[in-house]
Design a protein around this motif. Structure first.
Motif, PDB file in Angstrom:
ATOM      1  N   ALA A  79      34.088  32.727  42.880  1.00 44.44           N
ATOM      2  CA  ALA A  79      32.976  31.930  42.370  1.00 44.44           C
ATOM      3  C   ALA A  79      32.403  32.497  41.076  1.00 44.44           C
ATOM      4  O   ALA A  79      31.914  31.750  40.221  1.00 44.44           O
ATOM      5  N   PHE A  80      32.463  33.822  40.918  1.00 47.29           N
ATOM      6  CA  PHE A  80      31.920  34.459  39.720  1.00 47.29           C
ATOM      7  C   PHE A  80      33.004  34.846  38.714  1.00 47.29           C
ATOM      8  O   PHE A  80      32.731  35.545  37.740  1.00 47.29           O
ATOM      9  N   GLY A  81      34.219  34.383  38.941  1.00 41.54           N
ATOM     10  CA  GLY A  81      35.305  34.758  38.062  1.00 41.54           C
ATOM     11  C   GLY A  81      35.881  36.117  38.419  1.00 41.54           C
ATOM     12  O   GLY A  81      35.454  36.769  39.377  1.00 41.54           O
ATOM     13  N   VAL A  82      36.856  36.534  37.614  1.00 44.54           N
ATOM     14  CA  VAL A  82      37.576  37.791  37.844  1.00 44.54           C
ATOM     15  C   VAL A  82      37.855  38.409  36.481  1.00 44.54           C
ATOM     16  O   VAL A  82      37.963  37.704  35.474  1.00 44.54           O
ATOM     17  N   GLY A  83      38.004  39.699  36.436  1.00 36.33           N
ATOM     18  CA  GLY A  83      38.404  40.359  35.200  1.00 36.33           C
ATOM     19  C   GLY A  83      37.225  40.647  34.279  1.00 36.33           C
ATOM     20  O   GLY A  83      36.063  40.653  34.694  1.00 36.33           O
ATOM     21  N   THR A  84      37.524  40.875  33.012  1.00 37.98           N
ATOM     22  CA  THR A  84      36.492  41.300  32.068  1.00 37.98           C
ATOM     23  C   THR A  84      35.413  40.245  31.862  1.00 37.98           C
ATOM     24  O   THR A  84      34.297  40.579  31.447  1.00 37.98           O
ATOM     25  N   HIS A  85      35.725  38.998  32.132  1.00 36.13           N
ATOM     26  CA  HIS A  85      34.755  37.923  31.923  1.00 36.13           C
ATOM     27  C   HIS A  85      34.057  37.483  33.203  1.00 36.13           C
ATOM     28  O   HIS A  85      33.458  36.413  33.237  1.00 36.13           O
ATOM     29  N   HIS A  86      34.118  38.293  34.258  1.00 39.28           N
ATOM     30  CA  HIS A  86      33.380  37.913  35.465  1.00 39.28           C
ATOM     31  C   HIS A  86      31.887  37.857  35.145  1.00 39.28           C
ATOM     32  O   HIS A  86      31.400  38.526  34.224  1.00 39.28           O
ATOM     33  N   CYS A  87      31.150  37.065  35.893  1.00 41.08           N
ATOM     34  CA  CYS A  87      29.734  36.818  35.625  1.00 41.08           C
ATOM     35  C   CYS A  87      28.932  38.108  35.684  1.00 41.08           C
ATOM     36  O   CYS A  87      28.867  38.763  36.729  1.00 41.08           O
ATOM     37  N   VAL A  88      28.281  38.454  34.590  1.00 39.70           N
ATOM     38  CA  VAL A  88      27.528  39.707  34.525  1.00 39.70           C
ATOM     39  C   VAL A  88      26.283  39.649  35.418  1.00 39.70           C
ATOM     40  O   VAL A  88      25.814  40.671  35.911  1.00 39.70           O
ATOM     41  N   GLY A  89      25.769  38.443  35.662  1.00 37.72           N
ATOM     42  CA  GLY A  89      24.552  38.309  36.437  1.00 37.72           C
ATOM     43  C   GLY A  89      24.751  38.069  37.918  1.00 37.72           C
ATOM     44  O   GLY A  89      23.792  37.739  38.632  1.00 37.72           O
ATOM     45  N   GLN A  90      25.975  38.278  38.424  1.00 33.94           N
ATOM     46  CA  GLN A  90      26.227  37.950  39.829  1.00 33.94           C
ATOM     47  C   GLN A  90      25.371  38.747  40.815  1.00 33.94           C
ATOM     48  O   GLN A  90      24.962  38.185  41.847  1.00 33.94           O
ATOM     49  N   PRO A  91      25.039  40.019  40.586  1.00 31.96           N
ATOM     50  CA  PRO A  91      24.156  40.693  41.540  1.00 31.96           C
ATOM     51  C   PRO A  91      22.795  40.012  41.665  1.00 31.96           C
ATOM     52  O   PRO A  91      22.222  39.936  42.760  1.00 31.96           O
ATOM     53  N   LEU A  92      22.278  39.497  40.548  1.00 32.11           N
ATOM     54  CA  LEU A  92      20.983  38.820  40.581  1.00 32.11           C
ATOM     55  C   LEU A  92      21.078  37.489  41.319  1.00 32.11           C
ATOM     56  O   LEU A  92      20.191  37.154  42.119  1.00 32.11           O
TER      57      LEU A  92
END
Length: 412
Positions: free
Chosen positions: A353-366
């Motif tokens: 859902a948040f993507g994978v790799g270098t472009h995964h969502c930076v805000g996923q913990p929030l």
């Protein structure tokens, strides 16, 4: 009948993309997109203007490709598969969405400037504040008229306030940035409308950056302003980064809140399990399953091959577009048993859902934190919550790049 080299089937048989969802199953991927898997994990589709990018449906293939530097996120490259009809694009090109549209090393340089804000430890420290915000909005909803609109009364305000506090953006301006954000993620807005919305947001963030640079506070925009003053970042880079964070920080989470609430209302036993547990791991697992099941990025993650790539028996040639369909990867039966069944007890953490790799969502913990706080709090405080209209009358966002609900009338 001719066949283009590397295609999975004859050109005349290439299915149209995107395909509409079924009104009978609004939480599921569209039947047309599901059918793509019948042609294999990597297959061609026909998109805007007769272009035929590759659609990737398999979980393993998506994970491999999302981590492959031979795929570029640069919107300006020829062959990039636009999520909206390019005939309606603005003459100035796609809006600048900061590092989301950049490859390394520039992507990594800009991303590093904000990634520390979204570490699990720092985000977890925000839990008491997010809990207070959630309770405050629920208080206001309960004190207001019935039926209430869960989207306007809770799903949008909560992540808007959270990201406003984090960035240092006055929450009183939320109507302005929500309106322009809605235009940016609309699949029906014209290029001129999207350009105007992006310009309005960029100008707003640029003015605010100027204020933060002169009188910095304890917020992310002030930090970016200090980097501008130090020459590490241009004013435009900082402003467009602010637009990205403001957009990504509320639009996606708001849609997950409303969609997840409606989905759980359709599954009362699983709703009760979320409501009644004292175990945070149960809630965390439920959130991961909702993220897997709903996959709100429903028009795919877009890339262009900059070199030939061999995968799943086909060759993606340099210059060809690639659409990675996370909602199908998250329903891959090779990874998730009975993938079309909602099961909040399953281990769904392999979802994309948040993507994978270098472009995964930076805000996923929030995003995870907000969902973990909101769902149990809402159902505990409003145990008789129910939709005020039949499912078939709920207005889903078939017209947006990010899937969700335009409104969710609820009562109790």
């Amino acid at each position: 009948m001719t066949t283009t080299p590397g295609t999975a089937h004859p050109v005349a048989d290439v299915p149209e993309f995107p395909a509409p969802r079924s009104s009978a199953c609004p939480f599921d991927p569209s039947p047309g997109m599901r059918a793509l898997s019948d042609h294999g994990p990597v297959t061609r589709v026909r998109s805007w203007g007769g272009s035929t990018p590759w659609a990737v449906t398999g979980h393993a293939e998506q994970k491999a490709l999302l981590s492959d530097p031979r795929l570029s996120v640069d919107f300006s490259l020829p062959g990039f598969p636009s999520p909206v009809d390019p005939r309606h694009s603005h003459a100035g090109g796609s809006p600048d969405l900061s590092f989301v549209g950049m490859d390394d090393p520039e992507h990594a340089r800009l991303r590093r400037m904000i990634s520390g804000t979204f570490t699990i430890k720092r985000v977890e420290a925000m839990r008491p504040a997010v809990q207070r915000m959630t309770d405050t909005f629920i208080d206001a909803m309960l004190a207001g008229p019935r039926p209430a609109d869960l989207v306007q009364d809770l799903a949008l305000p909560l992540p808007s306030l959270v990201i406003s506090e984090l960035l240092g953006v006055p929450y009183d301006d939320h109507a302005f940035f929500q309106t322009n954000s809605k235009t940016l993620v609309s699949a029906l807005a014209t290029g001129e409308e999207r350009h105007a919305a992006h310009t309005a947001l960029s100008s707003y963030l640029d003015d605010l950056l100027g204020q933060k640079t002169a009188a910095p506070g304890d917020d992310l925009l002030s930090s970016l302003g200090q980097r501008v003053a130090a020459g590490e970042l241009s004013r435009r880079e900082a402003a467009t980064m602010g637009v990205l964070l403001l957009l990504g920080g509320h639009e996606t989470t708001a849609n997950m809140i409303s969609l997840g609430t409606l989905l759980l209302l359709q599954h009362p036993e699983q709703l009760a399990a979320v409501r009644d547990t004292d175990d945070p791991r149960v809630v965390a697992d439920a959130v991961e399953e909702l993220l897997r099941y709903l996959s709100i990025v429903h028009l795919g993650r877009r890339r262009t091959a900059v070199e030939d790539i061999e995968i799943a028996g086909v060759t993606i040639a340099a210059g060809e577009g690639v659409i990675l369909l996370g909602e199908l990867a998250n329903r891959d039966p090779l990874v998730f048993e009975e993938p079309d069944r909602l099961d909040i007890t399953r281990n769904a953490r392999r979802h994309q859902a948040f993507g994978v790799g270098t472009h995964h969502c930076v805000g996923q913990p929030l995003a995870r934190l907000e969902l973990q706080v909101l769902y149990p709090t809402l159902f505990r405080r409003v145990p008789t919550l129910r939709a005020a209209v039949p499912l078939e009358d709920v207005r889903f966002k078939h017209d947006a790049v990010i899937y969700g609900l335009h409104a969710l009338p609820v009562t109790w």
